[in-house]
Design an enzyme around this catalytic site. Structure first.
Site, PDB file in Angstrom:
ATOM      1  N   SER A  93      17.070  -5.312  -1.630  1.00 30.43           N
ATOM      2  CA  SER A  93      18.022  -4.343  -2.138  1.00 30.43           C
ATOM      3  C   SER A  93      18.544  -4.803  -3.501  1.00 30.43           C
ATOM      4  CB  SER A  93      19.142  -4.131  -1.121  1.00 30.43           C
ATOM      5  OG  SER A  93      19.890  -2.983  -1.436  1.00 30.43           O
ATOM      6  N   ASP A 194      13.757   4.704   4.500  1.00 33.43           N
ATOM      7  CA  ASP A 194      14.878   3.913   4.000  1.00 33.43           C
ATOM      8  C   ASP A 194      15.996   4.879   3.654  1.00 33.43           C
ATOM      9  OD1 ASP A 194      16.682   2.452   2.389  1.00 33.43           O
ATOM     10  OD2 ASP A 194      15.107   1.143   1.641  1.00 33.43           O
ATOM     11  N   HIS A 224      16.261   0.147   5.933  1.00 32.05           N
ATOM     12  CA  HIS A 224      16.534  -0.572   4.684  1.00 32.05           C
ATOM     13  C   HIS A 224      16.653  -2.093   4.868  1.00 32.05           C
ATOM     14  CE1 HIS A 224      17.881  -1.268   0.632  1.00 32.05           C
ATOM     15  NE2 HIS A 224      18.991  -1.842   1.068  1.00 32.05           N
TER      16      HIS A 224
END
Length: 249
Positions: A93, A194, A224
């Site tokens: 991320s 996601d 995610h």
């Protein structure tokens, strides 16, 4: 400032192959700890710092900016570079954004780049109001905890601080602009399903980096926070194999 139990940084001294591990926005080292521990078990030297403003209270995050998060990553890289012959950067991320920035800053010091659902852009139309909204609204409900596997929880904030989010957007702009500077081998692992980061992020990095050695792996059974999800073992195995390959191990 009290650090939440489980949000502590992780460090391990092993071989002369180093692994720089970066966690995501509003998260903690907990989300990356299984991967960091696996790398340590493989004998690598590992640094997984807790980013400033994370792992305490979301209001603390609003007092930091992306330069503070980068400073923590840069310091951890410095520790690895001082004792290791090779370093690979790994991030998920926003941690992927920071790992990418490390590869841009140290083209001859970072031997490879592993990205897990990296963040570079967001398509949410509400973000257009963020430059103004950040001054009148401290936070919004969290984006953390997107995990498919039942019974698994990410240690992360329940609120998303808007001033910090705006600063993250500024980092995205710089890192995205400089993606062609990336020439290192790249391992990209991303989830088609996601709910936090749009698929444009993975398409963007694949299209814009200058790396000739690029591997893309789909995480079909994870959302995610894939490092804590059903594909965690796949991520660990592929990351370890990649590190051995690009460092000559």
């Amino acid at each position: 400032m009290n650090v939440l139990p489980g949000a502590e940084p992780f460090a391990h001294d092993g071989s002369t192959t180093g692994v720089l591990v970066c966690h995501g926005f509003t998260g903690t080292p907990q989300s990356m700890l299984p991967l960091a521990t696996r790398c340590a078990d493989e004998g690598f030297t590992v640094r997984l710092p807790r980013l400033p403003g994370h792992g305490t209270h979301w209001k603390d995050l609003n007092r930091t900016r992306w330069s503070d998060w980068w400073s923590a990553i840069d310091g951890a890289y410095g520790e690895l570079a001082a004792r290791c012959d090779h370093v690979v950067a790994v991030g998920m991320s926003m941690g992927g954004t920071l790992a990418t920035l490390a590869a841009q800053k140290y083209p001859h010091g970072i031997d490879g780049l592993v990205l897990i659902n990296p963040a570079y852009v967001m398509k949410d139309i509400r973000l257009k109001a963020l430059p103004i909204l950040q001054h009148v609204l401290p936070s919004i409900p969290a984006i953390a905890g997107d995990i498919k596997k039942p019974g698994v929880t990410e240690l992360a904030y329940e609120r998303t601080p808007l001033r910090a989010l705006q600063s993250q957007r500024q980092m995205w702009e710089q890192v995205t602009r400089d993606l062609p500077q990336i020439t290192q081998p790249l391992l990209l692992l991303h989830s088609p399903d996601d709910h936090v980061v749009p698929p444009e992020c993975s398409a963007l990095v694949l299209a814009r980096v200058s790396s000739t050695d690029k591997t893309e792996i789909l995480l079909e059974d994870s959302y995610h926070v894939a490092t804590l999800d059903n594909d965690a073992r796949l991520i660990e195995d592929e990351t370890v194999q990649f590190i051995h390959r690009v460092t000559g191990g």
